[in-house]
Design an enzyme around this catalytic site. Structure first.
Site, mmCIF file in Angstrom:
data_model
loop_
_atom_site.group_PDB
_atom_site.id
_atom_site.type_symbol
_atom_site.label_atom_id
_atom_site.label_comp_id
_atom_site.label_asym_id
_atom_site.label_seq_id
_atom_site.Cartn_x
_atom_site.Cartn_y
_atom_site.Cartn_z
ATOM 1 N N CYS A 1 37.499 30.383 41.772
ATOM 2 C CA CYS A 1 38.031 31.108 41.575
ATOM 3 C C CYS A 1 39.398 31.649 40.766
ATOM 4 O O CYS A 1 40.258 30.160 41.165
ATOM 5 C CB CYS A 1 38.269 32.969 42.060
ATOM 6 S SG CYS A 1 39.445 32.495 43.641
ATOM 7 N N ASP B 1 54.092 42.335 43.800
ATOM 8 C CA ASP B 1 53.787 41.862 42.302
ATOM 9 C C ASP B 1 54.283 41.946 41.602
ATOM 10 O O ASP B 1 53.368 40.723 40.838
ATOM 11 C CB ASP B 1 51.872 43.242 42.003
ATOM 12 C CG ASP B 1 51.785 43.377 42.602
ATOM 13 O OD1 ASP B 1 50.600 42.445 43.048
ATOM 14 O OD2 ASP B 1 51.251 44.556 43.437
ATOM 15 N N ASP C 1 49.893 43.677 37.262
ATOM 16 C CA ASP C 1 51.392 42.881 37.600
ATOM 17 C C ASP C 1 51.935 44.024 37.126
ATOM 18 O O ASP C 1 52.797 45.079 37.825
ATOM 19 C CB ASP C 1 51.755 41.718 38.329
ATOM 20 C CG ASP C 1 51.057 40.564 39.206
ATOM 21 O OD1 ASP C 1 49.739 41.201 39.662
ATOM 22 O OD2 ASP C 1 51.483 39.259 38.566
ATOM 23 N N HIS D 1 53.875 28.935 24.504
ATOM 24 C CA HIS D 1 53.865 27.531 24.889
ATOM 25 C C HIS D 1 52.433 27.270 25.139
ATOM 26 O O HIS D 1 51.909 27.619 26.176
ATOM 27 C CB HIS D 1 54.749 27.564 25.559
ATOM 28 C CG HIS D 1 55.449 25.918 25.842
ATOM 29 N ND1 HIS D 1 55.842 25.587 25.051
ATOM 30 C CD2 HIS D 1 55.332 24.602 27.125
ATOM 31 C CE1 HIS D 1 55.934 23.538 25.546
ATOM 32 N NE2 HIS D 1 55.491 23.929 26.027
#
Length: 328
Positions: free
Chosen positions: A12, A45, A85, A134
Site C-alpha cells: 500500500c 495531517d 489532508d 516537477h
C-alpha cells in the site's frame, strides 16, 4: 501491462515506520513562529500557517507507488489522498503541484497520460487548480501532489481538540491496504476491488463540510499509520483516552477471507510496534479485526470527533485518562 508490476515489492502507500519518523523528527528544531498554528510536533495531517486573524494556509504533500493497475484510477486515488489532508484540517484546497517519478520506457506514454488525467479530473472535482509540478526519471514509478489550501483558524480541525464525551465517526470503510495487496496476488474479486477503488477515489470534501456544519474541532484522516496510529496521535495530542467498538467499524467486503489466505501487511507490524502498550485489544476482538485496524490505508476516510450526531458509523468515544487506545 500492470502498473503494480513496476513496483519491486508491491504494497500500500507506505511511509517510514512511526518509530523511525519519531527518531528523525526528534532531531529537528521546533518552529516557534507565533503564526505556525500546526507544525509537525503533534503529527497532525497538514501544516497550518496564519496569514490574518480569519485566514490561514494549509499545506501538505504526499506521493506513493501504484497500488492499482488502472492508471486513471491510480491518478484519481493519488489526488483524493493528497487533497484529504486539507479536508482533515477543515480546509478548502486551492492549488496543487504534481510530483512525478516515471520511467518513460517502463510503460507507453499513454499510460502516464492517464495517470495525470485521473489526477486532473479529481482535482477539478475538488475545485482546486493545477499550477505545475516537477518530474524525474525513476525506474520505480511514484506520483503525488503538494496541496495548498485555506482555512479559518477559528473553525479549523486539529488533533489537539478531542474532549471526553466526544463521539468518533468514521466516514469511509477500512481495509484498502489489505484489499490492494490481495488484488496484486489475485486473491480478491473484481467486485471487491472495485468497491475499494470507489472508496479511495471518493473525496472527503462532503464529510469535511458536514463536520464544519456540526462545529467539529478535531479530526484526522486515516492513511498510512492505520486507524490505530492516527487515533493514537489524537489521543496523545489531546491527552485523552480513546475506546473503539470493533463491531461498529465499517469494512470493505471480503477482508476476513483475504486475511485467511495469508494476506498480511508489513506496515501493520510497524504500526503495532510503534503503539506498544498504549494500544490495548480486549479479549473478544478476533485476530483478523486486529489486522484491519492496524492496516495502513490509502485515501481513507475522516475520523471526526463530534458532540453532534453525524451521518456516519459511530465507531467509538473519547474518555478521560492517559493517552491510550482500546479496541473492544
Amino acid at each position: 501491462m500492470r502498473l503494480t508490476q513496476l513496483v519491486p515489492r508491491m504494497g500500500c502507500a507506505s511511509k517510514l515506520a512511526p518509530t523511525q519518523l519519531t527518531e528523525i523528527l526528534g532531531q529537528l528544531p521546533r518552529s516557534s513562529h507565533p503564526d505556525v498554528l500546526v507544525g509537525f510536533d503533534t503529527r497532525d495531517d497538514a501544516g497550518v500557517f496564519r496569514l490574518t486573524d480569519d485566514l490561514a494556509l494549509v499545506q501538505t504533500v504526499d506521493f506513493f507507488t501504484p497500488i492499482v493497475d488502472d492508471p486513471y484510477a491510480y491518478g484519481q486515488i493519488v489526488a483524493a489522498n493528497s487533497l484529504s489532508d486539507v479536508y482533515a484540517m477543515g480546509g478548502r484546497p486551492l492549488t496543487v503541484l504534481n510530483i512525478a517519478c516515471f520511467n518513460p520506457l517502463g510503460a507507453p506514454a499513454d499510460t502516464w497520460a492517464k495517470v495525470l488525467l485521473g489526477m486532473h479530473d479529481k482535482t477539478a472535482e475538488a475545485g482546486a487548480l493545477i499550477l505545475g509540478g516537477h518530474s524525474i526519471e525513476d525506474k520505480e514509478p511514484k506520483f503525488g501532489m503538494a496541496v495548498t489550501g485555506v482555512v479559518d483558524p477559528a473553525r479549523m480541525f486539529a488533533n489537539t481538540g478531542a474532549e471526553p464525551g466526544d463521539a468518533i465517526y468514521l466516514t469511509k470503510p477500512l481495509g484498502t491496504g489489505i484489499l490492494t495487496l490481495a488484488a496484486h496476488h489475485e486473491k480478491c474479486t473484481p467486485e471487491e476491488l472495485q468497491a475499494g477503488i470507489e472508496s479511495m477515489i471518493t473525496l472527503n470534501k462532503d464529510a469535511a463540510e458536514r463536520a464544519l456544519e456540526a462545529e467539529v474541532r478535531c479530526a484526522t484522516d486515516v492513511t498510512g499509520f492505520g486507524l490505530t496510529g492516527h487515533l493514537y496521535n489524537v489521543a496523545r495530542a489531546s491527552e485523552v483516552a480513546i475506546r473503539i467498538d470493533s463491531d461498529a467499524l465499517p469494512l470493505l467486503p471480503g477482508l476476513k477471507r483475504m486475511l485467511g489466505e495469508d494476506i498480511s501487511m508489513g506496515g501493520a507490524v510497524k504500526n503495532r510496534r510503534y503503539l506498544g502498550e498504549d494500544l490495548r485489544f480486549e479479549d473478544q476482538v478476533p485476530e483478523w479485526i486486529r489486522q484491519v485496524v492496524l492496516d495502513p490505508q490509502t485515501s481513507g476516510g475522516l475520523a471526526l470527533f463530534s458532540k453532534q450526531q453525524l451521518p456516519y458509523p459511530r465507531i467509538g468515544e473519547v474518555r478521560k485518562g492517559e493517552p491510550t487506545l482500546t479496541i473492544g
